[in-house]
Design a protein around this motif. Structure first.
Motif, mmCIF file in Angstrom:
data_model
loop_
_atom_site.group_PDB
_atom_site.id
_atom_site.type_symbol
_atom_site.label_atom_id
_atom_site.label_comp_id
_atom_site.label_asym_id
_atom_site.label_seq_id
_atom_site.Cartn_x
_atom_site.Cartn_y
_atom_site.Cartn_z
ATOM 1 N N PRO A 176 0.750 -1.537 0.006
ATOM 2 C CA PRO A 176 0.099 0.036 -0.134
ATOM 3 C C PRO A 176 1.036 1.493 0.064
ATOM 4 O O PRO A 176 0.369 2.280 -0.611
ATOM 5 C CB PRO A 176 -0.686 -0.130 1.215
ATOM 6 N N VAL A 177 2.133 1.290 0.424
ATOM 7 C CA VAL A 177 2.884 2.359 0.671
ATOM 8 C C VAL A 177 3.284 2.898 -0.592
ATOM 9 O O VAL A 177 3.291 3.792 -0.950
ATOM 10 C CB VAL A 177 3.944 2.266 1.604
ATOM 11 N N MET A 192 11.733 12.665 6.308
ATOM 12 C CA MET A 192 11.476 11.071 6.241
ATOM 13 C C MET A 192 10.228 10.693 7.046
ATOM 14 O O MET A 192 9.889 11.731 7.844
ATOM 15 C CB MET A 192 12.976 10.437 6.920
ATOM 16 N N GLY A 193 10.091 9.622 6.803
ATOM 17 C CA GLY A 193 9.107 9.079 7.752
ATOM 18 C C GLY A 193 7.698 8.889 6.870
ATOM 19 O O GLY A 193 7.758 9.629 6.092
ATOM 20 N N TYR A 194 6.824 8.003 7.484
ATOM 21 C CA TYR A 194 5.606 7.819 6.628
ATOM 22 C C TYR A 194 4.314 7.709 7.451
ATOM 23 O O TYR A 194 4.340 7.126 8.566
ATOM 24 C CB TYR A 194 5.783 6.574 5.722
ATOM 25 N N GLY A 231 -0.557 12.667 6.368
ATOM 26 C CA GLY A 231 0.158 11.810 5.207
ATOM 27 C C GLY A 231 0.447 12.380 4.075
ATOM 28 O O GLY A 231 1.590 12.083 3.455
ATOM 29 N N LEU A 232 -0.289 13.391 3.456
ATOM 30 C CA LEU A 232 -0.039 14.064 2.004
ATOM 31 C C LEU A 232 1.070 14.932 2.456
ATOM 32 O O LEU A 232 2.132 15.191 1.543
ATOM 33 C CB LEU A 232 -1.107 14.879 1.490
ATOM 34 N N ALA A 239 6.518 12.268 -3.537
ATOM 35 C CA ALA A 239 5.801 12.252 -4.762
ATOM 36 C C ALA A 239 6.305 13.434 -5.786
ATOM 37 O O ALA A 239 6.401 12.763 -7.050
ATOM 38 C CB ALA A 239 4.309 12.823 -4.598
ATOM 39 N N LEU A 240 6.730 14.539 -5.436
ATOM 40 C CA LEU A 240 7.522 15.186 -6.401
ATOM 41 C C LEU A 240 8.628 14.597 -7.032
ATOM 42 O O LEU A 240 8.819 14.924 -8.125
ATOM 43 C CB LEU A 240 7.801 16.676 -5.636
#
Length: 326
Positions: free
Chosen positions: A108-109, A177-179, A189-190, A197-198
């Motif tokens: 999912p990540v 860092m981190g999720y 999260g975004l 993502a960029l």
């Protein structure tokens, strides 16, 4: 009419069966080749599991317990039989079921990162390509082309480090860092996935902008575009409805072919930003010689490649009604 429908139904059934057989063959070849390469790679998983201090008896016992004393073909057959039954084994580092670790946690990540990166590439790349085609040979075209070339020029791992230094260290706008799952906490999260993502989507911004520009330039010269203008339709409708409808086919083709590259790029992006996705999982497993974890990651990646190709094939029929009758 009924006989023709039966023939079409039988042909569709045989095509589906052929696609299923082809998928199984591809997965079999991928699993066999990756298993062989893992066995040929340097490193001893037993020594890593036991640590720096162990006896020869404990080494031999664990070696036999893991089945490493068996011939390679027997090890592969045993792994394949367990894999298709859903028994992917246990990770000796995390002491966790590999299926749960790979499918329920890491996958999912990676899919979330890839989806956000693709969204960034589409939202930025398509308007850039349209502007470059409509304003051909103008300063806007030169600016869009410069952005496209710049996006293609930066490797993801280098761009990620630059973005971390600029927006995380110097400005402090984003975490380095981190999720946090955007499905659980959307805003947080975004915020954590913005830089990854960029980083991953930058290269595809240039690719999508280039394909959109070249395809739209050809479409603008077609007679039906001149007819739409002659009917007095607004300029935005001529471009975004009549023009982009015919640009979508080559654009979808390129996106589908390059989504596999996006999955590969996700490996380095996840490592740079320490995201717990498939890329990070495979990288850590390679370092600790967890062959079962690496093999699971490779098989999931292969399945994603196949799924993307099938989705692209089905998308063609949606974009071009003539293909639905074939």
């Amino acid at each position: 009419m009924a006989f023709t429908s039966q023939r079409l139904g039988a042909a569709s059934w045989w095509r589906s069966l052929g696609a299923l057989a082809q998928t199984a063959l591809v997965l079999l070849v991928v699993s066999g080749v990756s298993f062989l390469f893992l066995k040929l790679s340097p490193g001893d998983p037993v020594a890593i599991m036991l640590g720096s201090d162990f006896s020869r008896d404990s080494y031999d016992q664990l070696y036999r317990q893991l089945g490493l004393d068996q011939p390679w073909i027997q090890q592969y057959a045993h792994w394949l039989w367990r894999f298709v039954q859903g028994d992917w084994g246990m990770s000796y580092v995390s002491k966790q079921d590999i299926f749960e670790q790979a499918v329920l946690e890491a996958l999912p990540v990676t899919l979330t990162l890839a989806a956000l990166s693709l969204l960034v590439a589409l939202v930025v790349g398509i308007p850039l390509g349209v502007v470059a085609a409509v304003k051909r040979n103008s300063w806007a075209d030169l600016l869009a082309s410069a952005v496209a070339i710049g996006g293609n020029a930066f490797p993801s791992f280098y761009l990620g480090v630059v973005l971390i230094w600029l927006f995380s260290v110097a400005l402090g706008w984003f975490p380095s860092m981190g999720y946090v799952s955007p499905w659980d906490e959307p805003l947080t999260g975004l915020w954590h996935l913005a830089l990854p993502a960029l980083t991953l989507g930058a290269w595809y911004v240039g690719l999508i902008a280039t394909v959109t520009r070249s395809s739209l330039l050809e479409v603008l010269e077609q007679p039906y575009m001149a007819a739409a203008r002659a009917r007095g339709e607004p300029g935005w409708r001529v471009i975004w409805v009549h023009g982009m409808r015919n640009v979508l086919m080559p654009l979808v083709t390129v996106i589908g072919l390059q989504l596999g590259g996006m999955l590969r790029g996700a490996v380095m992006t996840e490592v740079v930003f320490t995201l717990p996705g498939l890329g990070m999982m495979i990288t850590s497993a390679v370092q600790t010689r967890e062959y079962l974890v690496v093999q699971a990651g490779i098989m999931i990646t292969a399945l994603l490649f196949i799924a993307v190709n099938l989705i692209v094939d089905r998308t063609y029929a949606l974009l071009d009604p003539r293909l639905r009758q074939r």
